[in-house]
Design a protein around this motif. Structure first.
Motif, PDB file in Angstrom:
ATOM      1  N   LEU A  97       0.824  -1.203   0.000  1.00  0.00           N
ATOM      2  CA  LEU A  97       0.000   0.000   0.000  1.00  0.00           C
ATOM      3  C   LEU A  97       0.859   1.254   0.000  1.00  0.00           C
ATOM      4  O   LEU A  97       0.525   2.249  -0.659  1.00  0.00           O
ATOM      5  CB  LEU A  97      -0.932   0.005   1.215  1.00  0.00           C
ATOM      6  CG  LEU A  97      -2.062  -1.021   1.228  1.00  0.00           C
ATOM      7  CD1 LEU A  97      -2.886  -0.885   2.491  1.00  0.00           C
ATOM      8  CD2 LEU A  97      -2.959  -0.869   0.001  1.00  0.00           C
ATOM      9  N   GLU A  98       1.962   1.231   0.748  1.00  0.00           N
ATOM     10  CA  GLU A  98       2.844   2.397   0.784  1.00  0.00           C
ATOM     11  C   GLU A  98       3.346   2.739  -0.613  1.00  0.00           C
ATOM     12  O   GLU A  98       3.407   3.916  -0.998  1.00  0.00           O
ATOM     13  CB  GLU A  98       4.023   2.130   1.726  1.00  0.00           C
ATOM     14  CG  GLU A  98       5.076   3.225   1.753  1.00  0.00           C
ATOM     15  CD  GLU A  98       4.540   4.555   2.280  1.00  0.00           C
ATOM     16  OE1 GLU A  98       5.095   5.606   1.908  1.00  0.00           O
ATOM     17  OE2 GLU A  98       3.555   4.536   3.052  1.00  0.00           O
ATOM     18  N   GLN A  99       3.677   1.738  -1.385  1.00  0.00           N
ATOM     19  CA  GLN A  99       4.182   1.990  -2.736  1.00  0.00           C
ATOM     20  C   GLN A  99       3.107   2.607  -3.630  1.00  0.00           C
ATOM     21  O   GLN A  99       3.356   3.587  -4.337  1.00  0.00           O
ATOM     22  CB  GLN A  99       4.694   0.683  -3.354  1.00  0.00           C
ATOM     23  CG  GLN A  99       5.952   0.135  -2.704  1.00  0.00           C
ATOM     24  CD  GLN A  99       6.490  -1.065  -3.453  1.00  0.00           C
ATOM     25  OE1 GLN A  99       6.361  -1.157  -4.675  1.00  0.00           O
ATOM     26  NE2 GLN A  99       7.095  -1.990  -2.728  1.00  0.00           N
ATOM     27  N   VAL A 100       1.904   2.044  -3.601  1.00  0.00           N
ATOM     28  CA  VAL A 100       0.866   2.556  -4.495  1.00  0.00           C
ATOM     29  C   VAL A 100       0.358   3.914  -4.027  1.00  0.00           C
ATOM     30  O   VAL A 100       0.057   4.802  -4.839  1.00  0.00           O
ATOM     31  CB  VAL A 100      -0.288   1.537  -4.632  1.00  0.00           C
ATOM     32  CG1 VAL A 100      -1.172   1.498  -3.390  1.00  0.00           C
ATOM     33  CG2 VAL A 100      -1.146   1.851  -5.854  1.00  0.00           C
ATOM     34  N   LEU A 101       0.291   4.134  -2.707  1.00  0.00           N
ATOM     35  CA  LEU A 101      -0.130   5.441  -2.206  1.00  0.00           C
ATOM     36  C   LEU A 101       0.900   6.507  -2.530  1.00  0.00           C
ATOM     37  O   LEU A 101       0.558   7.643  -2.863  1.00  0.00           O
ATOM     38  CB  LEU A 101      -0.381   5.375  -0.696  1.00  0.00           C
ATOM     39  CG  LEU A 101      -1.587   4.548  -0.247  1.00  0.00           C
ATOM     40  CD1 LEU A 101      -1.640   4.449   1.273  1.00  0.00           C
ATOM     41  CD2 LEU A 101      -2.886   5.146  -0.778  1.00  0.00           C
ATOM     42  N   THR A 102       2.169   6.145  -2.435  1.00  0.00           N
ATOM     43  CA  THR A 102       3.224   7.097  -2.780  1.00  0.00           C
ATOM     44  C   THR A 102       3.164   7.445  -4.260  1.00  0.00           C
ATOM     45  O   THR A 102       3.317   8.605  -4.646  1.00  0.00           O
ATOM     46  CB  THR A 102       4.596   6.509  -2.429  1.00  0.00           C
ATOM     47  OG1 THR A 102       4.669   6.302  -1.015  1.00  0.00           O
ATOM     48  CG2 THR A 102       5.721   7.447  -2.852  1.00  0.00           C
ATOM     49  N   ALA A 103       2.924   6.442  -5.093  1.00  0.00           N
ATOM     50  CA  ALA A 103       2.889   6.683  -6.533  1.00  0.00           C
ATOM     51  C   ALA A 103       1.698   7.544  -6.939  1.00  0.00           C
ATOM     52  O   ALA A 103       1.807   8.396  -7.822  1.00  0.00           O
ATOM     53  CB  ALA A 103       2.857   5.343  -7.279  1.00  0.00           C
ATOM     54  N   ARG A 104       0.555   7.360  -6.286  1.00  0.00           N
ATOM     55  CA  ARG A 104      -0.658   8.056  -6.729  1.00  0.00           C
ATOM     56  C   ARG A 104      -0.973   9.308  -5.925  1.00  0.00           C
ATOM     57  O   ARG A 104      -1.633  10.213  -6.415  1.00  0.00           O
ATOM     58  CB  ARG A 104      -1.858   7.101  -6.652  1.00  0.00           C
ATOM     59  CG  ARG A 104      -1.808   5.969  -7.626  1.00  0.00           C
ATOM     60  CD  ARG A 104      -1.901   6.436  -9.079  1.00  0.00           C
ATOM     61  NE  ARG A 104      -3.261   6.847  -9.417  1.00  0.00           N
ATOM     62  CZ  ARG A 104      -3.627   8.061  -9.788  1.00  0.00           C
ATOM     63  NH1 ARG A 104      -2.729   9.023  -9.873  1.00  0.00           N
ATOM     64  NH2 ARG A 104      -4.875   8.348 -10.071  1.00  0.00           N
ATOM     65  N   LEU A 105      -0.508   9.371  -4.658  1.00  0.00           N
ATOM     66  CA  LEU A 105      -0.899  10.486  -3.801  1.00  0.00           C
ATOM     67  C   LEU A 105       0.285  11.300  -3.298  1.00  0.00           C
ATOM     68  O   LEU A 105       0.154  12.059  -2.342  1.00  0.00           O
ATOM     69  CB  LEU A 105      -1.704   9.977  -2.594  1.00  0.00           C
ATOM     70  CG  LEU A 105      -2.961   9.186  -2.930  1.00  0.00           C
ATOM     71  CD1 LEU A 105      -3.636   8.704  -1.661  1.00  0.00           C
ATOM     72  CD2 LEU A 105      -3.925  10.032  -3.743  1.00  0.00           C
ATOM     73  N   GLY A 106       1.442  11.145  -3.906  1.00  0.00           N
ATOM     74  CA  GLY A 106       2.578  11.964  -3.505  1.00  0.00           C
ATOM     75  C   GLY A 106       3.771  11.129  -3.133  1.00  0.00           C
ATOM     76  O   GLY A 106       3.643  10.016  -2.599  1.00  0.00           O
ATOM     77  N   GLY A 107       4.964  11.682  -3.400  1.00  0.00           N
ATOM     78  CA  GLY A 107       6.202  10.974  -3.110  1.00  0.00           C
ATOM     79  C   GLY A 107       6.458  10.852  -1.629  1.00  0.00           C
ATOM     80  O   GLY A 107       5.845  11.512  -0.794  1.00  0.00           O
TER      81      GLY A 107
END
Length: 744
Positions: free
Chosen positions: A122-132
């Motif tokens: 989840l951390e990877q996909v949230l970082t990719a879609r909602l900010g670095g």
């Protein structure tokens, strides 16, 4: 075992089994093995969902729980609350949407394995879609003070922090006043001492949940994944969010989709769009999004900010930025200069930061009074716009005329920041009894200020009852006037509806911007010729009504038919039952519950959506589920193809087994509706599955159907006569009062 953590109330059990709550109470009394309560209160106990499902199957009362209902009950009964469950489900659905193979891998094992492996993915996909990662880490520091928040906002705009010397806050000195004051205004107070009270820092909208936090949600996440496999991840999230909002109508102030679409159209194309009070994200979702766009959302409620960010990430490929923060006190985006701002701010706030923010650099047009929180939001929106950018805000009508805000309104006019003000019909948005306003603002740039402001009044398009206004007419009237004004910048005049008013006309002692006070009167009443034509049509309709009047009723003994229910017919395949929702397509009319109640053409609209839409077909029977009225509608060729709106149920009968008019007629029985209705404190809801009708041969059904169809034609003629009569009476009143009709 984690599924046992999900609890369900008696009302939820009734929905699972397709029965009334009284039946659940009887089961509890009659069956010693009925599951024991595991929570809730003595008057409203809750039960373990898994135990309830097992008991229902054992008793033969439940063959299979519908997937949507099972997932909804898991969400509604989540031990950490429905909002937490929604956020967890949204995170998982975003992973399924973006990286389906990863979800298949992490979900292949036990619940404990899934909960342990999911956070990293989840951390990877949230970082990719909602900010670095760096952007997300910025929000993890210590709380900022109020003074730091003000200085951060002021410094980000390149403004000297010595407010007394700031030209924005200075005013011409006249006899009897002191520098920094204006005649008739109180002196600006001295800068307050820096506050040490902590202000909640801006935080990322979605934080990655940990394994222990996710463990109680695992059954829900697996169910949401099954739902996504059937309908898609976007549609699954929209269903769960919509169901939650429907179940808690008093907790949220929603922006109707039709109004959100109108506001987005007024703002026009934009690469960066901000909503500083995003709520559930309706305004940003209405934007015509492109992959190169950036959407910024902020809200002080962490759960709403998270739901909006996840909703937008699922809805589009645009870059999504979400943050939690008190927008006025500690803005999360002090350096942002957006092309467009859309905002439905909270109304009538008193604790908006008046004492702490007296010298904030955003007050370019004057320091708002404590009672003018809406004008603080107006100036915040302008401060976050790029030069030439457009902001559209939904406002209560009092802001256009309150004396405490007249100086700010005057400065907005003088400097060309206020471009248009639209008075909406009552019923456009909550509070539905008040005709709200739309303010269209523009960040002044180097071009000369326009000497006019567009005023539009759409009050004439108000709908009847709770059905809302005629959105198609409102949209056409507003956009037609706005585009002519924005394109030509010249005079726009539509009697009684729109006018480009010279700014100088508005700069009096009151600076009252209410459109109705400045628009020319409507065109002369219909006139004698038109009224004569209306009278003739009314006479024809009344004669038709007499011809359609039902013959005298024949006395007959009470019928002893064997009865069945809609639910039984649906299970037997004699009809298909569908419910309306949010799914739709741009420019496809939507059949609303008001349209069914008023027997009018489809009048609703929905923004473009990937959600599955239910389209009507000839012979469908549509039933409203709210309001307690016994009303049905058989879809004809003119209505076919419309999208089924919310709070409607569609029944599509198998014509070899059921006659549509027979079905529609028996569903309208008053006693039938009463026994199938449930009552809350403020509303009545119809359980369509419990409606009854007799088992009759098809030939006999058609005999009844023909009679029901004749009654429907009679009812339509009466409605038409009523509308013509109202038109004639109103035209006569208007004609007599404006002198176009002589009293003789």
């Amino acid at each position: 075992m984690q599924d046992n953590a999900t609890e369900v109330t008696a009302a939820g059990i009734a929905r699972l089994a397709g029965v009334g709550r009284a039946a659940v109470s009887n089961w509890r009394r009659r069956h010693a093995d009925f599951p024991k309560p595991v929570g809730g209160t003595e008057t409203s106990p809750s039960f373990a969902l898994a135990e309830v499902e097992a008991w229902l199957r054992k008793q033969g009362k439940l063959a299979e729980v519908p997937l949507r209902e099972r997932v909804w009950q898991q969400l509604a009964g989540h031990p950490d609350g429905a909002l937490t469950a929604l956020v967890h489900a949204g995170c998982a659905l975003l992973l399924i949407h973006e990286r389906p193979t990863v979800w298949l891998h992490v979900s292949a094992g036990s619940d404990e394995r899934l909960a342990a492996m999911l956070p990293a993915e989840l951390e990877q996909v949230l970082t990719a879609r909602l900010g670095g990662s760096a952007e997300r880490a910025v929000h993890s520091g210590r709380p900022t003070t109020a003074a730091e928040a003000v200085n951060r906002s002021r410094g980000a705009q390149g403004v000297n922090t010595a407010p007394a010397n700031h030209p924005v806050n200075a005013a011409p000195t006249t006899p009897g006043t002191t520098p920094g004051t204006t005649p008739g205004m109180a002196a600006v107070p001295a800068p307050p001492a820096p506050s040490t009270a902590p202000v909640p820092p801006a935080a990322p909208a979605v934080r990655t949940p940990t394994g222990p936090q996710l463990l109680p949600s695992v059954p829900l996440l697996r169910g949401a994944a099954e739902l996504a496999a059937e309908a898609g991840a976007r549609q699954a999230f929209e269903f769960l969010l919509g169901r939650h909002l429907d179940a808690n109508p008093r907790q949220y102030t929603l922006t109707p989709s039709e109004l959100a679409g109108l506001m987005a159209d007024l703002a026009g194309p934009a690469r960066t769009v901000l909503d500083p009070a995003c709520g559930t994200g309706a305004l940003l979702r209405a934007v015509d999004v492109r992959p190169d766009q950036e959407l910024y959302a902020e809200d002080s409620a962490p759960d709403l900010a998270a739901l909006t960010a996840l909703r937008l990430a699922l809805h589009s490929r645009a870059a999504v930025h979400g943050a939690v923060g008190d927008t006025l006190r500690a803005d999360a985006y002090p350096e942002l200069r957006a092309d467009a701002v859309l905002c439905h701010p909270p109304f009538n706030e008193r604790n908006w930061g008046h004492d702490e923010l007296a010298y904030d650099a955003r007050w370019e047009y004057g320091f708002p009074a404590r009672t003018e929180s809406e004008l603080a939001w107006v100036q915040h929106a302008l401060a976050r716009l790029a030069d030439g950018g457009t902001a559209v805000l939904l406002m209560p009508p009092a802001v256009a005329s309150r004396r405490s805000g007249r100086r700010i309104r005057a400065d907005l006019l003088r400097r060309g920041a206020l471009r248009a003000l639209v008075a909406l019909p009552a019923g456009a948005a909550p509070p539905y009894s008040i005709p709200l306003h739309l303010w269209v603002l523009r960040r002044p740039d180097r071009t000369p200020a326009t000497p006019e402001v567009l005023l539009v009044d759409t009050g004439r398009f108000a709908g009847e009852g709770r059905g809302g206004p005629d959105w198609a007419a409102v949209r056409d009237a507003v956009l037609d006037a706005w585009r002519a004004f924005a394109r030509d910048g010249g005079p726009v005049e539509r009697p009684g509806q729109a006018r480009a008013v010279p700014v100088i006309e508005l700069l009096d002692d009151d600076v009252d911007l209410a459109p109705a006070r400045h628009l020319p009167p409507p065109a002369a009443a219909d006139g004698a010729e038109e009224l004569t034509a209306v009278r003739e049509r009314l006479g024809e309709t009344l004669r038709l009504t007499v011809d359609l009047t039902p013959p005298p009723a024949d006395q007959a003994p009470p019928a002893r038919w064997p009865l069945t229910t809609v639910g039984e017919l649906a299970r037997a395949g004699a009809l298909v039952l569908r419910t309306g929702g949010n799914g739709g397509h741009a420019r496809v009319p939507v059949l609303t519950d008001h349209d069914v109640l008023a027997a009018t053409a489809p009048s609703g609209t929905l923004p473009e959506s990937d959600e599955e839409a239910v389209l009507t077909e000839p012979g469908d029977v549509v039933v409203p589920v709210l309001g307690g009225g016994s009303v049905t509608r058989v879809i004809d060729d003119a209505t076919a193809g419309a999208v089924l709106g919310r709070n409607l149920v569609l029944l599509r009968p198998d014509h070899a087994a059921l006659d549509p008019w027979f079905l529609a007629g028996f569903l309208r029985g008053t006693a039938n509706n009463r026994q199938a209705s449930s009552y809350a404190s403020t509303a009545t809801r119809l359980d369509v599955r419990r409606l009854q009708l007799p088992r009759l041969p098809l030939a006999e059904q058609r005999r009844y159907g023909a009679r029901f169809r004749a009654l429907d034609e009679f009812e339509r003629a009466l409605r038409h006569a009523s509308r013509l009569g109202e038109h004639l009476v109103r035209g006569m009143y208007d004609g007599l009062t404006d002198g176009t009709v002589a009293p003789g």
